[in-house]
Enzyme design. Structure first.
Site, PDB file in Angstrom:
ATOM      1  CB  ILE A  22      -0.950   0.013   1.223  1.00 42.70           C
ATOM      2  CG1 ILE A  22      -0.158  -0.044   2.546  1.00 42.70           C
ATOM      3  CG2 ILE A  22      -1.941  -1.134   1.142  1.00 42.70           C
ATOM      4  CD1 ILE A  22      -1.021   0.111   3.801  1.00 42.70           C
ATOM      5  CG  HIS A  38      -3.991  -5.806   0.148  1.00 43.79           C
ATOM      6  ND1 HIS A  38      -2.911  -6.587   0.512  1.00 43.79           N
ATOM      7  CD2 HIS A  38      -4.988  -6.680  -0.156  1.00 43.79           C
ATOM      8  CE1 HIS A  38      -3.233  -7.871   0.435  1.00 43.79           C
ATOM      9  NE2 HIS A  38      -4.487  -7.952   0.031  1.00 43.79           N
TER      10      HIS A  38
END
Length: 246
Positions: A109, A125
């Site tokens: 991320i 994600h």
């Protein structure tokens, strides 16, 4: 096959293909000094001083019930604003620029693939760099969240809570991103998997969609998919990709 022969074979495969897909996990970013989750020095091992396990603190229900504690943990353990792309990120961006790499699929991320220059990045994600108001949908960048005077950032327009556009435990993946990832993997000539233990589903299941015969796994430890791979290399992903891409 010894390590050098594996690297040379890997290099030949890359040189001979213009339809490569890369699928990576936390191990891609550890060389940028971002801790992974499950290794001895990872987040799960070093966060024992907190009141709750990381899996709980990073869950949807915990965020809703305890936004202050969530953000205290998130800002101190999940965001590394000073992190820079490492050799792996740079090599992958170079491969894409050469027209060989069609997509980077990542479980991370941190946005480091984009920072290195990669254009087609599928973030399974989500990303710390995207944030939005849960009430009105207004978008905010990472600096807004991190530099907020309040621990829990609030929307300038409506006062609603601003949350990171990351997939928390108990939440589903973005199906559009997942389907695109499946499309790229299932159509790839070469699939390079790196820096992931391949134990977290549904992301790990992406490997099952690969139909080709050139599966390369790069990870410091063994994975449940090693037996399926054509080449398995237990080494630094940055070192390996730098050697192969040149």
């Amino acid at each position: 096959m010894d390590e050098l022969k594996k690297l040379e074979e890997f290099k030949k495969i890359v040189e001979g293909s213009d339809n490569i897909v890369f699928f990576g996990g936390a191990g891609v970013s550890t060389e940028s000094n971002i801790p992974d989750f499950r290794s001895a020095s990872g987040l799960y091992s070093t966060s024992q001083k907190t009141s709750y396990p990381p899996e709980v603190m990073l869950s949807h229900s915990f965020f809703i019930k305890h936004p202050e504690e969530f953000y205290e943990f998130y800002k101190s353990k999940m965001v590394y604003r000073d992190a820079k792309p490492n050799a792996a990120h740079i090599a992958l961006a170079k491969l894409e620029e050469q027209g060989k790499l069609k997509a980077v699929i990542t479980q991370n991320i941190d946005g480091l693939h984009q920072a290195a220059g990669s254009k087609n990045v599928l973030e399974l994600h989500g990303s710390i760099h995207r944030n939005y108001c849960m009430k009105c949908g207004e978008h905010y960048d990472l600096d807004y969240v991190m530099d907020s005077k309040e621990l829990v950032p609030k929307c300038e327009k409506c006062g609603g809570i601003v949350r990171p556009d990351v997939v928390l435990y108990e939440e589903s993946l973005d199906m559009d991103v997942l389907y695109k990832s499946i499309h790229y993997v299932s159509n790839a000539d070469v699939l390079i998997v790196g820096g992931t233990s391949l134990v977290v589903y549904p992301a790990a299941g992406l490997v099952d969609y690969y139909k080709g015969g050139k599966l390369i796994l790069i990870n410091k430890t063994s994975t449940p998919y090693d037996y399926k791979a054509n080449i398995v290399i237990h080494d630094s992903i940055g070192k390996v990709l730098s050697y192969v891409v040149g």
